[in-house]
Write an enzyme that holds these catalytic residues in place. Structure first.
Site, short mmCIF file in Angstrom:
data_model
loop_
_atom_site.label_atom_id
_atom_site.label_comp_id
_atom_site.label_asym_id
_atom_site.label_seq_id
_atom_site.Cartn_x
_atom_site.Cartn_y
_atom_site.Cartn_z
N THR A 8 52.57 51.01 36.54
CA THR A 8 52.32 52.44 36.02
C THR A 8 53.67 53.26 36.32
OG1 THR A 8 51.14 53.58 38.09
CG2 THR A 8 49.83 52.32 36.57
N GLY A 9 53.74 54.48 35.41
CA GLY A 9 54.64 55.22 35.59
C GLY A 9 56.02 54.57 35.45
N ALA A 10 55.90 53.64 34.35
CA ALA A 10 57.25 52.84 34.16
C ALA A 10 58.49 53.50 33.42
CB ALA A 10 56.79 51.31 33.55
N SER A 11 58.27 54.71 32.67
CA SER A 11 59.21 55.09 31.75
C SER A 11 60.40 55.70 31.96
CB SER A 11 58.48 56.13 30.79
OG SER A 11 58.10 57.35 31.60
N GLY A 13 63.04 56.72 36.05
CA GLY A 13 63.15 56.74 37.46
C GLY A 13 62.80 55.37 38.27
N GLY A 15 59.99 53.69 38.61
CA GLY A 15 59.32 52.86 37.94
C GLY A 15 60.05 51.98 36.91
N SER A 171 54.24 57.45 47.08
CA SER A 171 53.95 57.96 48.20
C SER A 171 55.07 58.98 48.56
CB SER A 171 54.10 57.04 49.38
OG SER A 171 55.39 56.35 49.38
N TYR A 193 56.99 46.88 49.08
CA TYR A 193 56.22 48.28 49.12
C TYR A 193 54.93 48.26 49.71
CZ TYR A 193 59.32 50.21 45.41
OH TYR A 193 60.25 50.90 44.83
#
Length: 245
Positions: A8-11, A13, A15, A171, A193
């Protein structure tokens, strides 16, 4: 049989860097990238395929801050896959910090302005809006949306003899590290992780109903926290009953 990895949040940064690192290490995985809208998903997929042209990359649209979107995405993933081997819960947002000029003015009048300017105490504030479900956006996106997603995907995570590995990357320690490292270095530097205490403990809350003791939280507080999440989950499922199978 290829392993299926959901991020998730792969678009962008960390991710996006994580997706690239995963494919660098094993180009045979089926990578499913979760982004907030279709355009971002497709753009991210094209970017990944530009550097890994033979990779298997699929997309799913999910806004973790929108619980209806979470339930739709979970239903789509259950239809598409028989199991998920790794799930990286990476999506996250931060509230917008800004200067409280009223507090700064009071500091000028009280003679505390030097202390306030050197420590930012009392003058920095953050705004966290409510989403359409009446929850704070940061809480919904960073925690509860992921909680709901994983709970809805339990059949894919726990259905076989070898349980899937949940890795919670959004986190505080991961975000702090990202300020001093490039995104790829940060992803590469996190050899596991799951060693992050935040990752392990919130995964434990999602699936095991308790903290595993690595966080400074007593069992009673942990249980109350988990029960509150279950109450919110029940309210959400009642509200969006039409999105359930």
């Amino acid at each position: 049989m290829e392993r299926v990895v959901l991020v998730t949040g792969a678009s962008g940064g960390v991710g996006l860097a994580l997706c690239q690192r995963l494919l660098d290490e094993d180009g045979r995985i089926h990578l499913c990238i979760a982004c907030r809208n279709e355009q971002k998903s497709e753009a991210t997929r094209d970017l990944i395929l530009a550097s890994h042209p033979s990779a298997q990359v699929s997309t799913v649209e999910v806004d973790l801050g929108n619980l209806a979107s979470v339930l739709r995405a979970a239903r789509e993933l259950r239809c598409r896959f028989q199991r998920l081997d790794f799930v990286y819960l990476n999506a996250g947002i931060m509230p917008n910090p800004h200067v409280n000029f009223k507090a700064l003015w009071h500091g000028l009048l009280s003679g505390r302005v030097l202390h306030m300017l050197t420590t930012a105490e009392g003058i920095m504030t953050q705004t966290d809006r409510l989403n359409g479900d009446g929850l704070q956006e940061v809480f919904a996106t960073n925690l509860f949306g992921h909680f709901m997603l994983v709970r809805q995907l339990q059949a894919l995570l726990c259905g076989n003899e070898k349980p899937s590995r949940l890795i919670w990357t959004s986190s505080s320690n991961a975000r702090e590290s990202a300020f001093s490292l490039s995104d790829y270095q940060h992803a590469k530097g996190q050899e596991s992780y799951s060693s992050s205490k935040y990752a392990t403990d919130l995964t434990s809350v999602v699936l095991n109903r308790k903290f595993n003791g690595q966080m400074d939280v007593d069992e009673d507080t942990a249980e109350k926290f988990y029960q509150k999440l279950l109450e919110l989950e029940e309210q959400t499922l009642e509200k969006y009953r039409d999105l359930l199978d």
